[in-house]
Enzyme design. Structure first.
Site, PDB file in Angstrom:
ATOM      1  NE  ARG A 237      -4.287  -1.451   0.231  1.00  6.73           N
ATOM      2  CZ  ARG A 237      -4.416  -2.539  -0.540  1.00  6.73           C
ATOM      3  NH1 ARG A 237      -3.440  -2.894  -1.360  1.00  6.73           N
ATOM      4  NH2 ARG A 237      -5.515  -3.257  -0.481  1.00  6.73           N
ATOM      5  CD  GLU A 266      -3.412   3.062  -5.299  1.00  2.42           C
ATOM      6  OE1 GLU A 266      -4.414   2.383  -5.603  1.00  2.42           O
ATOM      7  OE2 GLU A 266      -2.387   2.570  -4.821  1.00  2.42           O
ATOM      8  CG  HIS A 285      -3.676  -0.974  -6.724  1.00  2.71           C
ATOM      9  ND1 HIS A 285      -4.063  -0.311  -5.582  1.00  2.71           N
ATOM     10  CD2 HIS A 285      -3.594  -2.283  -6.387  1.00  2.71           C
ATOM     11  CE1 HIS A 285      -4.222  -1.186  -4.594  1.00  2.71           C
ATOM     12  NE2 HIS A 285      -3.938  -2.389  -5.074  1.00  2.71           N
TER      13      HIS A 285
HETATM   14  C1  8YV Z   1      -6.945  -4.632  -5.560  1.00  2.00           C
HETATM   15  C2  8YV Z   1      -5.453  -5.271  -3.740  1.00  2.00           C
HETATM   16  O1  8YV Z   1      -7.097  -3.568  -4.722  1.00  2.00           O
HETATM   17  O2  8YV Z   1      -6.388  -7.299  -3.039  1.00  2.00           O
HETATM   18  C3  8YV Z   1      -5.922  -6.191  -2.689  1.00  2.00           C
HETATM   19  O3  8YV Z   1      -5.795  -5.809  -1.505  1.00  2.00           O
HETATM   20  O4  8YV Z   1      -4.819  -4.305  -3.465  1.00  2.00           O
HETATM   21  C4  8YV Z   1      -5.758  -5.505  -5.183  1.00  2.00           C
HETATM   22  O5  8YV Z   1      -5.994  -6.827  -5.393  1.00  2.00           O
HETATM   23  C5  8YV Z   1      -8.223  -5.353  -5.457  1.00  2.00           C
HETATM   24  O6  8YV Z   1      -8.085  -6.533  -6.113  1.00  2.00           O
HETATM   25  C6  8YV Z   1      -9.340  -4.520  -6.083  1.00  2.00           C
HETATM   26  O7  8YV Z   1     -10.386  -5.350  -6.443  1.00  2.00           O
END
Ligand code: 8YV
Length: 325
Positions: A237, A266, A285
């Site tokens: 993150r 983001e 991301h």
């Molecule tokens: C995406 C992620 O935010 O799984 C998580 O925590 O950061 C990423 O996989 C997520 O998949 C959004 O659908």
């Protein structure tokens, strides 16, 4: 009676049909002003929520007095106030495991792309600037055999260690809340304190969740411990890092480069200095963003939500203290 739920992430037709067979679905795809107004209007009757990438804080969830369960299509749960949800006995589930390998692949894509300057040099070709043999000005740095430092040895950290150890012959260093003897056995990994890892690793990779304890973990002081030929990778993150300090370290070449899939805010601001630094590979991301994995995550979230709404314990329950058998 089918329980009303709110879906704030589009699902495949088969998963949508599965949800609609068991619940009364309100789909909100766009989370702009209109979408958020629709969401607020649907919350008073909602028994379940399914989606991702939306901060569901108390102010919003106070509008949902009948809410029983939230199924997050993510492994990260920093968008949720778990204490609040547990006090209200709202079951929060997530989708670990199904995205582990894909996210570790993303981590290695960033390691290779940043070390070998793939994006920068592919753009040189695309821009028709490849006019002579590549020389030292465009050389990258090796990945094989270099020291892979992993901060946060959970599922994704382990998958990254596996790739480094077996795939690239990299000595694996790691730092986590507790030592992991099994990881040390499988990957000949070495547990180091955070400072020592930052000083010794050639690649420093963040694979830990965003919590009150990890927010801002990597600041100017920590980045200053890294060597000028080391590379910083973040697939966790953005808020785990002081982004301004990272920009300064990159701009002043106090580290060689950074491969970043996550950012403090983001989408990344259009005027972010990160977009002007040649030694940065920035991706939007995409950690788990493959067709196969996102479908598997959504399927897992649907399973979790339907189980919770049927009074069963979801497989991936984040707050077991909220579950009443
Ligand atoms: C995406 C992620 O935010 O799984 C998580 O925590 O950061 C990423 O996989 C997520 O998949 C959004 O659908």
């Amino acid at each position: 009676m089918k329980k009303p739920i709110v879906l704030y992430k589009r699902l495949s037709p088969s998963l949508m049909a599965r949800l609609q067979a068991h619940t009364q679905v309100t789909l909100i795809e766009d989370l702009g002003d209109d979408g958020m107004a629709q969401l607020r209007a649907a919350l008073p009757e909602a028994r379940g929520l399914l989606g991702a990438s939306l901060k569901l804080d108390a102010a919003l969830l106070d509008l949902a007095p009948r809410l029983e369960a939230i199924a997050s299509v993510s492994v990260g749960v920093d968008n949720y106030d778990i204490d609040y949800l547990s006090r209200r006995r709202i079951l929060l589930s997530n989708t670990p495991d199904v995205l582990t390998e894909t996210t570790a692949d993303t981590g290695f894509a960033l390691i290779l792309a940043t070390a070998r300057r793939v994006v920068e040099l592919a753009n040189l070709v695309r821009d028709r600037q490849w006019t002579r043999n590549i020389g030292p000005l465009h050389f990258g740095s090796d990945v094989h055999g270099k020291k892979l430092g992993i901060i946060g040895m959970g599922r994704i950290g382990e998958a990254l260690a596996q790739r480094g150890h077996f795939g690239f012959g990299m000595p694996v260093l790691y730092h986590s809340q507790t030592p992991k003897p099994e990881v040390e056995r499988r990957f000949n990994a070495r547990y180091l304190g955070l400072r020592e890892l930052l000083q010794e690793a050639d690649f420093v990779c963040l694979t830990l969740p965003l919590t009150a304890q990890t927010q801002g973990l990597i600041g100017a002081g920590e980045l200053a411990l890294m060597r000028p030929d080391s590379i910083f990778i973040n697939i966790s993150r953005g808020k785990v890092v002081d982004e301004q300090a990272l920009i300064e370290a990159l701009h002043n070449h106090r580290i060689r480069g950074a491969g970043l899939d996550v950012f403090e805010h983001e989408p990344l601001a259009m005027d972010s200095p990160l977009l002007s630094l040649a030694n940065v590979v920035a991706t939007p991301h995409i950690g788990s963003a493959t067709h196969e994995t996102r479908e598997a995550m959504a399927r897992c979230a649907v399973d979790n939500l339907l189980a919770a709404l049927a009074g069963e314990r979801p497989s991936n329950l984040v707050n077991p203290q909220a579950y009443q058998h």
